[in-house]
Motif scaffolding. Structure first.
Motif, PDB file in Angstrom:
ATOM      1  N   ILE A  31       0.946  -1.396   0.110  1.00 14.57           N
ATOM      2  CA  ILE A  31      -0.161  -0.075   0.077  1.00 14.57           C
ATOM      3  C   ILE A  31       0.977   1.375  -0.126  1.00 14.57           C
ATOM      4  CG2 ILE A  31      -1.615   1.398   1.393  1.00 14.57           C
ATOM      5  CD1 ILE A  31      -2.843  -1.337   2.185  1.00 14.57           C
ATOM      6  N   ALA A  32       1.966   1.205   0.588  1.00 17.01           N
ATOM      7  CA  ALA A  32       2.861   2.302   0.888  1.00 17.01           C
ATOM      8  C   ALA A  32       3.591   2.688  -0.688  1.00 17.01           C
ATOM      9  CB  ALA A  32       3.954   1.986   1.695  1.00 17.01           C
ATOM     10  N   THR A  33       3.570   1.607  -1.527  1.00 19.79           N
ATOM     11  CA  THR A  33       4.200   1.926  -2.795  1.00 19.79           C
ATOM     12  C   THR A  33       3.125   2.713  -3.705  1.00 19.79           C
ATOM     13  OG1 THR A  33       5.590  -0.021  -2.497  1.00 19.79           O
ATOM     14  CG2 THR A  33       5.127   0.818  -4.870  1.00 19.79           C
ATOM     15  N   VAL A  34       1.831   2.318  -3.623  1.00 19.68           N
ATOM     16  CA  VAL A  34       0.809   2.798  -4.292  1.00 19.68           C
ATOM     17  C   VAL A  34       0.600   4.156  -3.672  1.00 19.68           C
ATOM     18  CG1 VAL A  34      -1.795   2.586  -4.902  1.00 19.68           C
ATOM     19  CG2 VAL A  34      -0.421   0.343  -4.627  1.00 19.68           C
ATOM     20  N   GLU A  35       0.711   4.261  -2.652  1.00 21.27           N
ATOM     21  CA  GLU A  35       0.519   5.655  -2.041  1.00 21.27           C
ATOM     22  C   GLU A  35       1.742   6.645  -2.648  1.00 21.27           C
ATOM     23  OE1 GLU A  35       0.560   5.229   2.374  1.00 21.27           O
ATOM     24  OE2 GLU A  35      -1.732   4.972   2.233  1.00 21.27           O
ATOM     25  N   HIS A  36       2.762   6.345  -2.740  1.00 25.44           N
ATOM     26  CA  HIS A  36       3.827   7.154  -3.298  1.00 25.44           C
ATOM     27  C   HIS A  36       3.396   7.421  -4.751  1.00 25.44           C
ATOM     28  CE1 HIS A  36       8.340   7.348  -4.643  1.00 25.44           C
ATOM     29  NE2 HIS A  36       7.766   8.384  -4.498  1.00 25.44           N
ATOM     30  N   TYR A  37       3.125   6.317  -5.535  1.00 21.79           N
ATOM     31  CA  TYR A  37       2.747   6.511  -6.714  1.00 21.79           C
ATOM     32  C   TYR A  37       1.508   7.484  -6.953  1.00 21.79           C
ATOM     33  CZ  TYR A  37       0.223   5.122 -11.184  1.00 21.79           C
ATOM     34  OH  TYR A  37      -0.533   5.369 -12.434  1.00 21.79           O
ATOM     35  N   HIS A  38       0.698   7.628  -5.984  1.00 17.01           N
ATOM     36  CA  HIS A  38      -0.658   8.453  -5.996  1.00 17.01           C
ATOM     37  C   HIS A  38       0.154   9.803  -5.871  1.00 17.01           C
ATOM     38  CE1 HIS A  38      -3.892   5.399  -5.585  1.00 17.01           C
ATOM     39  NE2 HIS A  38      -3.608   5.574  -6.825  1.00 17.01           N
ATOM     40  N   GLN A  39       1.103  10.135  -4.986  1.00 16.95           N
ATOM     41  CA  GLN A  39       1.639  11.348  -4.584  1.00 16.95           C
ATOM     42  C   GLN A  39       2.271  11.810  -6.058  1.00 16.95           C
ATOM     43  OE1 GLN A  39       4.280  10.576  -1.299  1.00 16.95           O
ATOM     44  NE2 GLN A  39       2.735  10.419   0.098  1.00 16.95           N
ATOM     45  N   ILE A  40       2.931  11.104  -6.842  1.00 23.77           N
ATOM     46  CA  ILE A  40       3.570  11.427  -8.015  1.00 23.77           C
ATOM     47  C   ILE A  40       2.702  12.006  -8.867  1.00 23.77           C
ATOM     48  CG2 ILE A  40       4.876  10.695 -10.061  1.00 23.77           C
ATOM     49  CD1 ILE A  40       6.291   8.658  -7.941  1.00 23.77           C
ATOM     50  N   ILE A  41       1.458  11.308  -8.976  1.00 29.70           N
ATOM     51  CA  ILE A  41       0.256  11.698  -9.948  1.00 29.70           C
ATOM     52  C   ILE A  41      -0.169  13.049  -9.426  1.00 29.70           C
ATOM     53  CG2 ILE A  41      -2.062  11.157 -10.639  1.00 29.70           C
ATOM     54  CD1 ILE A  41      -1.354   8.257 -10.618  1.00 29.70           C
ATOM     55  N   ALA A  42      -0.389  13.179  -8.227  1.00 23.37           N
ATOM     56  CA  ALA A  42      -0.719  14.551  -7.704  1.00 23.37           C
ATOM     57  C   ALA A  42       0.366  15.608  -7.770  1.00 23.37           C
ATOM     58  CB  ALA A  42      -1.016  14.553  -6.167  1.00 23.37           C
ATOM     59  N   GLU A  43       1.698  15.368  -8.026  1.00 26.65           N
ATOM     60  CA  GLU A  43       2.550  16.360  -8.347  1.00 26.65           C
ATOM     61  C   GLU A  43       2.428  16.582  -9.914  1.00 26.65           C
ATOM     62  OE1 GLU A  43       6.384  14.957  -7.565  1.00 26.65           O
ATOM     63  OE2 GLU A  43       6.066  14.342  -5.477  1.00 26.65           O
ATOM     64  N   ILE A  44       2.075  15.775 -10.711  1.00 25.21           N
ATOM     65  CA  ILE A  44       2.051  15.861 -12.201  1.00 25.21           C
ATOM     66  C   ILE A  44       0.631  16.666 -12.265  1.00 25.21           C
ATOM     67  CG2 ILE A  44       1.808  14.829 -14.584  1.00 25.21           C
ATOM     68  CD1 ILE A  44       3.238  12.357 -13.288  1.00 25.21           C
ATOM     69  N   GLU A  45      -0.273  16.400 -11.583  1.00 22.29           N
ATOM     70  CA  GLU A  45      -1.549  17.158 -11.871  1.00 22.29           C
ATOM     71  C   GLU A  45      -1.354  18.507 -11.418  1.00 22.29           C
ATOM     72  OE1 GLU A  45      -5.060  13.892 -11.213  1.00 22.29           O
ATOM     73  OE2 GLU A  45      -3.980  14.757  -9.433  1.00 22.29           O
ATOM     74  N   LYS A  46      -0.576  18.895 -10.250  1.00 19.79           N
ATOM     75  CA  LYS A  46      -0.371  19.994  -9.806  1.00 19.79           C
ATOM     76  C   LYS A  46       0.363  21.012 -10.692  1.00 19.79           C
ATOM     77  CE  LYS A  46       1.270  22.701  -5.723  1.00 19.79           C
ATOM     78  NZ  LYS A  46       1.927  22.670  -4.483  1.00 19.79           N
ATOM     79  N   GLN A  47       1.367  20.508 -11.499  1.00 17.45           N
ATOM     80  CA  GLN A  47       2.271  21.367 -12.412  1.00 17.45           C
ATOM     81  C   GLN A  47       1.672  21.332 -13.691  1.00 17.45           C
ATOM     82  OE1 GLN A  47       6.472  20.451 -12.392  1.00 17.45           O
ATOM     83  NE2 GLN A  47       6.249  19.184 -10.445  1.00 17.45           N
ATOM     84  N   SER A  48       0.615  20.319 -14.270  1.00 16.93           N
ATOM     85  CA  SER A  48       0.393  20.519 -15.500  1.00 16.93           C
ATOM     86  C   SER A  48      -1.166  20.987 -15.365  1.00 16.93           C
ATOM     87  CB  SER A  48       0.302  19.060 -16.114  1.00 16.93           C
ATOM     88  OG  SER A  48      -0.627  18.110 -15.313  1.00 16.93           O
ATOM     89  N   GLY A  49      -1.702  21.009 -14.558  1.00 16.94           N
ATOM     90  CA  GLY A  49      -3.387  21.381 -14.533  1.00 16.94           C
ATOM     91  C   GLY A  49      -4.245  20.140 -14.889  1.00 16.94           C
ATOM     92  N   GLU A  50      -3.884  19.102 -15.280  1.00 22.20           N
ATOM     93  CA  GLU A  50      -4.575  17.851 -15.906  1.00 22.20           C
ATOM     94  C   GLU A  50      -5.055  17.045 -14.762  1.00 22.20           C
ATOM     95  OE1 GLU A  50      -2.951  15.797 -19.138  1.00 22.20           O
ATOM     96  OE2 GLU A  50      -2.082  17.684 -20.059  1.00 22.20           O
ATOM     97  N   ASP A  51      -6.214  16.459 -15.242  1.00 24.65           N
ATOM     98  CA  ASP A  51      -6.916  15.505 -14.339  1.00 24.65           C
ATOM     99  C   ASP A  51      -6.495  14.264 -14.832  1.00 24.65           C
ATOM    100  OD1 ASP A  51      -8.457  13.710 -12.752  1.00 24.65           O
ATOM    101  OD2 ASP A  51     -10.265  14.243 -13.844  1.00 24.65           O
ATOM    102  N   LEU A  52      -5.397  13.471 -13.863  1.00 25.88           N
ATOM    103  CA  LEU A  52      -4.928  12.164 -14.201  1.00 25.88           C
ATOM    104  C   LEU A  52      -5.488  11.037 -13.124  1.00 25.88           C
ATOM    105  CD1 LEU A  52      -1.311  13.085 -14.686  1.00 25.88           C
ATOM    106  CD2 LEU A  52      -2.922  12.951 -16.330  1.00 25.88           C
ATOM    107  N   SER A  53      -6.617  11.258 -12.902  1.00 31.73           N
ATOM    108  CA  SER A  53      -7.433  10.255 -12.110  1.00 31.73           C
ATOM    109  C   SER A  53      -7.495   8.832 -12.615  1.00 31.73           C
ATOM    110  CB  SER A  53      -8.824  10.854 -11.402  1.00 31.73           C
ATOM    111  OG  SER A  53      -9.486  10.997 -12.633  1.00 31.73           O
ATOM    112  N   ARG A  54      -7.614   8.829 -13.975  1.00 33.56           N
ATOM    113  CA  ARG A  54      -7.941   7.506 -14.730  1.00 33.56           C
ATOM    114  C   ARG A  54      -6.638   6.615 -14.529  1.00 33.56           C
ATOM    115  NH1 ARG A  54      -6.748  11.466 -18.110  1.00 33.56           N
ATOM    116  NH2 ARG A  54      -5.289  11.309 -19.836  1.00 33.56           N
ATOM    117  N   PHE A  55      -5.202   7.137 -14.063  1.00 37.74           N
ATOM    118  CA  PHE A  55      -4.387   6.313 -14.243  1.00 37.74           C
ATOM    119  C   PHE A  55      -4.194   5.967 -12.515  1.00 37.74           C
ATOM    120  CE2 PHE A  55      -3.327   9.233 -17.476  1.00 37.74           C
ATOM    121  CZ  PHE A  55      -3.088   8.100 -18.715  1.00 37.74           C
ATOM    122  N   ARG A  56      -4.864   6.491 -11.826  1.00 40.93           N
ATOM    123  CA  ARG A  56      -4.864   5.920 -10.161  1.00 40.93           C
ATOM    124  C   ARG A  56      -5.318   4.617 -10.032  1.00 40.93           C
ATOM    125  NH1 ARG A  56      -4.202  10.128  -6.512  1.00 40.93           N
ATOM    126  NH2 ARG A  56      -4.285  12.271  -7.725  1.00 40.93           N
TER     127      ARG A  56
END
Length: 231
Positions: A31-56
């Motif tokens: 679970i900790a690995t998945v949480e880290h992955y989701h944190q990376i997605i959140a970083e990308i979303e913040k910088q790009s302004g895109e919704d990447l929820s489909r990759f969670r």
């Protein structure tokens, strides 16, 4: 999403992907690995302004209290990497203008920047930084960290525009020549996991490398260049 974000995170996620065990029979993804992955997605979303929820990672690949199914996780991770890399412009080859500018500057200008013989690798790095700034190149100095095997490597200069590295070596005695060959080969193994074009600058502070062609012949390739500057 701009090219810089795509390049930065696709490389980060590819390394992340390489650490995930293969096969559905593995112990699963923590679970900790998945949480880290989701944190990376959140970083990308913040910088790009895109919704990447489909990759969670959805709950449907939840395996048990502590893990997610490996294949389900790898599928989503792979899809995100593919999305990021889909619109990355083709990287410039070694003959690109910026790469040629770097190599030409090293060949023609670096030696002239020293009024007296340098006594350390750091002194050469400082002059190279001045040279690159004067050429108005986009680079980072000693900011990238590349984990490889049991070590972390820090390239002297990285150039995202040409997917390249410039690494400085200093030769100040005759025994140093053999050490340099081993160091460069180690660097190539690590740096090539993230960068395509590698340029090694060897500042020979006393003519200790007598046969330059022999020194280079087993190191240089289409993507690896060795420039020896003699003082």
């Amino acid at each position: 999403m701009n090219q810089t974000i795509r390049k930065q995170y696709s490389k980060q996620l590819e390394y992340f992907q390489s650490q995930i065990p293969l096969g559905s029979q593995s112990a699963g993804v923590l679970i900790a690995t998945v949480e880290h992955y989701h944190q990376i997605i959140a970083e990308i979303e913040k910088q790009s302004g895109e919704d990447l929820s489909r990759f969670r990672i959805p709950d449907s690949v939840f395996r048990d209290r502590d893990t997610y199914m490996t294949n389900g996780f790898r599928d989503r991770l792979g899809s995100l990497i593919g999305y990021l890399k889909a619109d990355i412009e083709e990287e410039k080859e070694e003959g690109s203008s910026d790469t040629l500018k770097i190599i030409t500057g090293i060949q023609r200008t670096l030696r002239k920047l020293f009024r007296t013989k340098p006594n350390s690798e750091k002194a050469v790095q400082e002059k190279l930084e001045d040279l690159f700034n004067g050429q108005q190149l986009n680079f980072k100095r000693e900011q990238e960290h590349i984990p490889y095997s049991s070590k972390t490597y820090i390239p002297d200069f990285t150039f995202e525009d040409i997917n390249g590295v410039v690494e400085v070596k200093f030769c100040n005695n005759i025994e140093r020549e053999k050490e340099l060959i081993a160091e460069i080969n180690d660097d190539i193994q690590a740096y090539s996991t993230r960068y395509k074009n590698l340029i090694f600058v060897i500042y020979d502070g006393g003519g200790f490398i007598r046969d330059e062609e022999k020194f280079k012949q087993d190191i240089e390739s289409k993507s690896v260049v060795v420039e020896i500057v003699k003082h």
